[in-house]
Design a protein around this motif. Structure first.
Motif, PDB file in Angstrom:
ATOM      1  N   GLN A 139     -44.157 -33.980 -22.027  1.00  0.00           N
ATOM      2  CA  GLN A 139     -45.393 -34.076 -21.250  1.00  0.00           C
ATOM      3  C   GLN A 139     -45.904 -35.515 -21.220  1.00  0.00           C
ATOM      4  O   GLN A 139     -46.341 -36.013 -20.167  1.00  0.00           O
ATOM      5  CB  GLN A 139     -46.453 -33.148 -21.827  1.00  0.00           C
ATOM      6  CG  GLN A 139     -47.716 -33.081 -20.957  1.00  0.00           C
ATOM      7  CD  GLN A 139     -48.795 -32.226 -21.572  1.00  0.00           C
ATOM      8  OE1 GLN A 139     -48.980 -32.226 -22.790  1.00  0.00           O
ATOM      9  NE2 GLN A 139     -49.508 -31.480 -20.741  1.00  0.00           N
TER      10      GLN A 139
ATOM     11  N   THR B 283     -45.808 -37.101 -17.448  1.00  0.00           N
ATOM     12  CA  THR B 283     -47.110 -37.037 -16.791  1.00  0.00           C
ATOM     13  C   THR B 283     -47.987 -38.160 -17.344  1.00  0.00           C
ATOM     14  O   THR B 283     -47.640 -38.797 -18.334  1.00  0.00           O
ATOM     15  CB  THR B 283     -47.822 -35.689 -17.052  1.00  0.00           C
ATOM     16  OG1 THR B 283     -48.279 -35.648 -18.413  1.00  0.00           O
ATOM     17  CG2 THR B 283     -46.889 -34.516 -16.811  1.00  0.00           C
TER      18      THR B 283
ATOM     19  N   LYS C  85     -47.893 -40.331 -11.909  1.00  0.00           N
ATOM     20  CA  LYS C  85     -46.692 -40.741 -12.647  1.00  0.00           C
ATOM     21  C   LYS C  85     -45.547 -39.808 -12.322  1.00  0.00           C
ATOM     22  O   LYS C  85     -45.673 -38.584 -12.439  1.00  0.00           O
ATOM     23  CB  LYS C  85     -46.970 -40.726 -14.153  1.00  0.00           C
ATOM     24  CG  LYS C  85     -45.799 -41.198 -15.016  1.00  0.00           C
ATOM     25  CD  LYS C  85     -46.198 -41.215 -16.488  1.00  0.00           C
ATOM     26  CE  LYS C  85     -45.066 -41.693 -17.372  1.00  0.00           C
ATOM     27  NZ  LYS C  85     -45.446 -41.723 -18.802  1.00  0.00           N
TER      28      LYS C  85
ATOM     29  N   ARG D 121     -43.946 -32.947 -12.937  1.00  0.00           N
ATOM     30  CA  ARG D 121     -45.224 -32.808 -13.636  1.00  0.00           C
ATOM     31  C   ARG D 121     -45.645 -31.345 -13.695  1.00  0.00           C
ATOM     32  O   ARG D 121     -46.108 -30.847 -14.726  1.00  0.00           O
ATOM     33  CB  ARG D 121     -46.324 -33.626 -12.939  1.00  0.00           C
ATOM     34  CG  ARG D 121     -46.131 -35.132 -12.990  1.00  0.00           C
ATOM     35  CD  ARG D 121     -47.421 -35.868 -12.667  1.00  0.00           C
ATOM     36  NE  ARG D 121     -47.931 -35.591 -11.338  1.00  0.00           N
ATOM     37  CZ  ARG D 121     -47.729 -36.358 -10.269  1.00  0.00           C
ATOM     38  NH1 ARG D 121     -46.988 -37.440 -10.357  1.00  0.00           N
ATOM     39  NH2 ARG D 121     -48.268 -36.055  -9.113  1.00  0.00           N
TER      40      ARG D 121
ATOM     41  N   ASN E 165     -46.036 -29.225 -17.217  1.00  0.00           N
ATOM     42  CA  ASN E 165     -47.400 -28.786 -17.513  1.00  0.00           C
ATOM     43  C   ASN E 165     -47.497 -27.269 -17.594  1.00  0.00           C
ATOM     44  O   ASN E 165     -48.236 -26.727 -18.428  1.00  0.00           O
ATOM     45  CB  ASN E 165     -48.379 -29.316 -16.462  1.00  0.00           C
ATOM     46  CG  ASN E 165     -48.749 -30.773 -16.689  1.00  0.00           C
ATOM     47  OD1 ASN E 165     -48.723 -31.259 -17.809  1.00  0.00           O
ATOM     48  ND2 ASN E 165     -49.086 -31.478 -15.621  1.00  0.00           N
TER      49      ASN E 165
END
Length: 265
Positions: free
Chosen positions: A56, A60, A69, A75, A79
């Motif tokens: 993570q 991200t 990013k 992402r 997430n």
């Protein structure tokens, strides 16, 4: 399916079979054996969370000020996995990480949590893994397992971290083990109901939905680069061997304990 993913699955299948058919499962015959298993396995549950969080962090933006990013698709994938692993629902409807649920399961069945708790306390205080292992009396196979994970966490190679996460950690709980736990649960329903829930939840979430997300994440990170896929394959092989070594440690402790108890009798 991506040809590189197919290759990793094919190359690592013999190791996966060694894990799924490991003799440790047949050695677990009662709740005391299960406690030994959990006292080793909890280290893998803990460092899995660290592997998840480094992904993570790398994939991200987790700092302020925020900036976009990487790929939004990637992402989203990491997430979503983080939400499920870090803040799932336990058997009582409370939000907890899978690691916290595992500790609850250990407490319920009377497994010794002092080693993992001393390890975490010492690591928080010093940041030094070796001293934390020594202070807690962590079994060598467990410390070797964690060391391997953190070697890759500190590598800054997100594609390798993703490969280990995807191929080396997910979907490795065999049906045989589930059957053993179910049999023990029949005799001790008030002692391992949380652990039974943990396994069922792991299969439901990690072994199905999360595994598909992880495969896509690894594919996105390696892309068409053959060198990245080769490195990912080698890291996966090493991670599966570390799991075998960990299970060997559990097996040896269970069988040694049984031998000692038999000699005393």
């Amino acid at each position: 399916m991506n040809e590189h993913i197919d290759r990793i699955k094919k190359v690592t299948e013999p190791l996966r079979q060694q894990i799924i058919n490991h003799k440790v499962y047949s050695a677990i015959s009662d709740i005391d054996d299960l406690k030994v298993f959990m006292q080793y396995h909890v280290y893998a549950v803990w460092d899995f969370m660290s592997l998840l969080k480094v992904l993570q962090n790398n994939l991200t933006c987790t700092s302020v000020p925020w900036f976009p990013k990487g790929s939004a698709d990637t992402r989203h994938l990491i997430n979503e996995i983080v939400v499920g692993e870090e803040s799932d629902i336990d058997s009582f409807g409370n939000r907890k990480s899978h690691f916290e649920i595992y500790l609850d399961a250990m407490h319920q069945c009377g497994a010794d949590t002092s080693q993992i708790e001393k390890f975490i306390t010492a690591l928080k205080k010093t940041g030094d893994f070796n001293s934390a292992f020594i202070a807690s009396g962590t079994p060598k196979e467990a410390s070797d397992f964690v060391d391997f994970t953190f070697k890759n966490i500190t590598s800054n190679k997100d594609y390798i971290q993703a490969a280990i996460f995807t191929f080396g950690r997910e979907d490795l709980i065999p049906g045989m083990f589930i059957s053993i736990v179910n049999d023990i649960h029949k005799t001790f329903p008030d002692s391992i109901s949380i652990f039974k829930y943990y396994l069922e939840r792991h299969i439901e979430v990690d072994g199905d939905h999360h595994s598909h997300l992880a495969l896509q994440m690894t594919s996105n990170l390696c892309g068409p680069d053959k060198q990245l896929w080769n490195e990912a394959e080698q890291a996966t092989i090493e991670s599966l061997q570390k799991r075998i070594d960990l299970w060997d440690g559990v097996y040896n402790e269970i069988t040694n304990r049984k031998t000692t108890n038999a000699n005393r009798a």
